[in-house]
Scaffold this motif. Sequence first.
Motif, mmCIF file in Angstrom:
data_model
loop_
_atom_site.group_PDB
_atom_site.id
_atom_site.type_symbol
_atom_site.label_atom_id
_atom_site.label_comp_id
_atom_site.label_asym_id
_atom_site.label_seq_id
_atom_site.Cartn_x
_atom_site.Cartn_y
_atom_site.Cartn_z
ATOM 1 N N VAL A 62 26.102 47.999 94.385
ATOM 2 C CA VAL A 62 27.041 46.955 93.974
ATOM 3 C C VAL A 62 26.303 45.632 93.767
ATOM 4 N N ALA A 63 25.362 45.315 94.657
ATOM 5 C CA ALA A 63 24.594 44.079 94.500
ATOM 6 C C ALA A 63 23.770 44.104 93.218
ATOM 7 N N ALA A 64 23.173 45.250 92.894
ATOM 8 C CA ALA A 64 22.406 45.355 91.652
ATOM 9 C C ALA A 64 23.309 45.145 90.439
ATOM 10 N N PHE A 119 14.398 46.549 92.989
ATOM 11 C CA PHE A 119 15.548 46.648 93.896
ATOM 12 C C PHE A 119 16.593 47.612 93.342
ATOM 13 N N ALA A 120 16.880 47.504 92.048
ATOM 14 C CA ALA A 120 17.859 48.409 91.440
ATOM 15 C C ALA A 120 17.373 49.856 91.499
ATOM 16 N N ARG A 121 16.088 50.064 91.297
ATOM 17 C CA ARG A 121 15.554 51.429 91.346
ATOM 18 C C ARG A 121 15.695 52.017 92.752
ATOM 19 N N HIS A 122 15.368 51.237 93.778
ATOM 20 C CA HIS A 122 15.505 51.731 95.155
ATOM 21 C C HIS A 122 16.978 51.965 95.509
ATOM 22 N N ALA A 123 17.866 51.105 95.012
ATOM 23 C CA ALA A 123 19.294 51.286 95.297
ATOM 24 C C ALA A 123 19.808 52.586 94.695
ATOM 25 N N LEU A 124 19.366 52.898 93.484
ATOM 26 C CA LEU A 124 19.807 54.138 92.842
ATOM 27 C C LEU A 124 19.213 55.358 93.544
ATOM 28 N N GLU A 125 17.966 55.247 93.962
ATOM 29 C CA GLU A 125 17.345 56.385 94.644
ATOM 30 C C GLU A 125 18.015 56.657 95.989
ATOM 31 N N ALA A 147 31.257 52.617 95.428
ATOM 32 C CA ALA A 147 30.733 51.513 94.621
ATOM 33 C C ALA A 147 31.455 51.427 93.281
ATOM 34 N N ILE A 148 31.699 52.566 92.647
ATOM 35 C CA ILE A 148 32.398 52.562 91.356
ATOM 36 C C ILE A 148 33.815 52.023 91.523
ATOM 37 N N ALA A 149 34.527 52.495 92.542
ATOM 38 C CA ALA A 149 35.906 52.039 92.748
ATOM 39 C C ALA A 149 35.954 50.543 93.051
ATOM 40 N N THR A 150 35.028 50.069 93.889
ATOM 41 C CA THR A 150 35.014 48.643 94.226
ATOM 42 C C THR A 150 34.678 47.792 93.012
ATOM 43 N N LEU A 151 33.691 48.216 92.241
ATOM 44 C CA LEU A 151 33.283 47.429 91.080
ATOM 45 C C LEU A 151 34.377 47.386 90.018
ATOM 46 N N ARG A 152 35.121 48.452 89.863
ATOM 47 C CA ARG A 152 36.217 48.420 88.888
ATOM 48 C C ARG A 152 37.264 47.381 89.291
ATOM 49 N N CYS A 153 37.575 47.324 90.567
ATOM 50 C CA CYS A 153 38.542 46.316 91.036
ATOM 51 C C CYS A 153 37.986 44.908 90.858
ATOM 52 N N TRP A 154 36.734 44.706 91.243
ATOM 53 C CA TRP A 154 36.141 43.374 91.122
ATOM 54 C C TRP A 154 36.017 42.956 89.660
ATOM 55 N N GLU A 155 35.648 43.891 88.801
ATOM 56 C CA GLU A 155 35.498 43.552 87.385
ATOM 57 C C GLU A 155 36.843 43.169 86.776
ATOM 58 N N ALA A 156 37.881 43.916 87.132
ATOM 59 C CA ALA A 156 39.213 43.578 86.617
ATOM 60 C C ALA A 156 39.659 42.208 87.124
ATOM 61 N N ASP A 157 39.419 41.932 88.409
ATOM 62 C CA ASP A 157 39.795 40.622 88.954
ATOM 63 C C ASP A 157 38.997 39.500 88.297
#
Length: 372
Positions: A243-245, A229-235, A275-285
Amino acid sequence: MSLTPRRVPLGPIGVRADEAGADASPAFRPEAEAALARFRARRDELQRGVRRGELTPRVARRLAAEAAAALRSALAAEAETFSPTPRAFLDRLAEAADDRRRAREAASLEALQRETNRLLRDSLIEQQLRNREDEFRARTYTRRVAGGDPSPTLDGLLRFHEDASLAGDEAALEWARRQLEAFRPLAPDPDDQRKIDLATDRPDRVNPRLVSRYVEQLDGAPPDDLEAFARHALEARDANACVAAFVLARQAPEGTALGLVRQVLDGLSQFPDAAIATLRCWEADARSADAAAAIAEAERVASIAEQEAALPGVAPPTEAELDRLARIESLPLAAPDEPIGLVPVRRGLSPEEFQTLESTSPEPADAPPAAS
């Protein structure tokens, strides 16, 4: 969508628990309980000192209060930056975001041309949306009641979206997405919401509902399926799948040793900007929530220690108790296998003597190899 369960207040001392009613911070509890155990060992030592007449209750309470204050200070400092998730996730996200920023600042002529083409395409789509509004409405709006205003239906919008997707009509596809988003409050059924989510999915935008659905369906899946799943998401560079991966990798109990975690962290450079911007916010929260729960757990343990530091029931020994203690301590030590009896003529080791004996006793030598 959150990376940690939501927590609700349970009491005035700041205790927290998740929605299921579990502990405030199960990950921080071992550290807090270990600190409380060390405090209680110190408290027991002070109580023994009072019983032996070596300390007055006032001095013992002062020393116990100092130990409780030290426990509070140490746990507070540790809880402020506590998170059960490895720091690598936050550091790699920050590194990926910095790389994106530097790439934008030093964009090549080709990158600037691609960005210009994207903006021109978006502008053209907006122009077509204004010019073809009546056409789109005529194909999707129906008059349900005689004399009423025409309005779209969910099935009609979904069919229009499918036709536009098959025809490759980007303007019609964008108009259908916007209409479906506006129709969302009128469709409370979960199946209808799922259809709208799938139809309005954009590879360059994050939809928390789709991310949550990905995580729910893949939670507990075999490692090979997660890595695929992660490989297909990156491709595909799909923001929701990426984000799910990341969320699945972050929740992996094996930590950084899992292949999925390495695959996701190494592939952060391929994540879309959204995805990067969303994950940074979620990780900080998430880390803020972890720290808040750990602080609440530290406050709970510190409150227990401060209450026990009052040493309730501790009183100075009487003369008879001191005489009895002196008589017992004057007796010779008993051998490890020697009984003391009801009328003691020998005594056992005190806790201090036992600790001294353990610290000074030599380690047992290795057994000699058996003769062949």
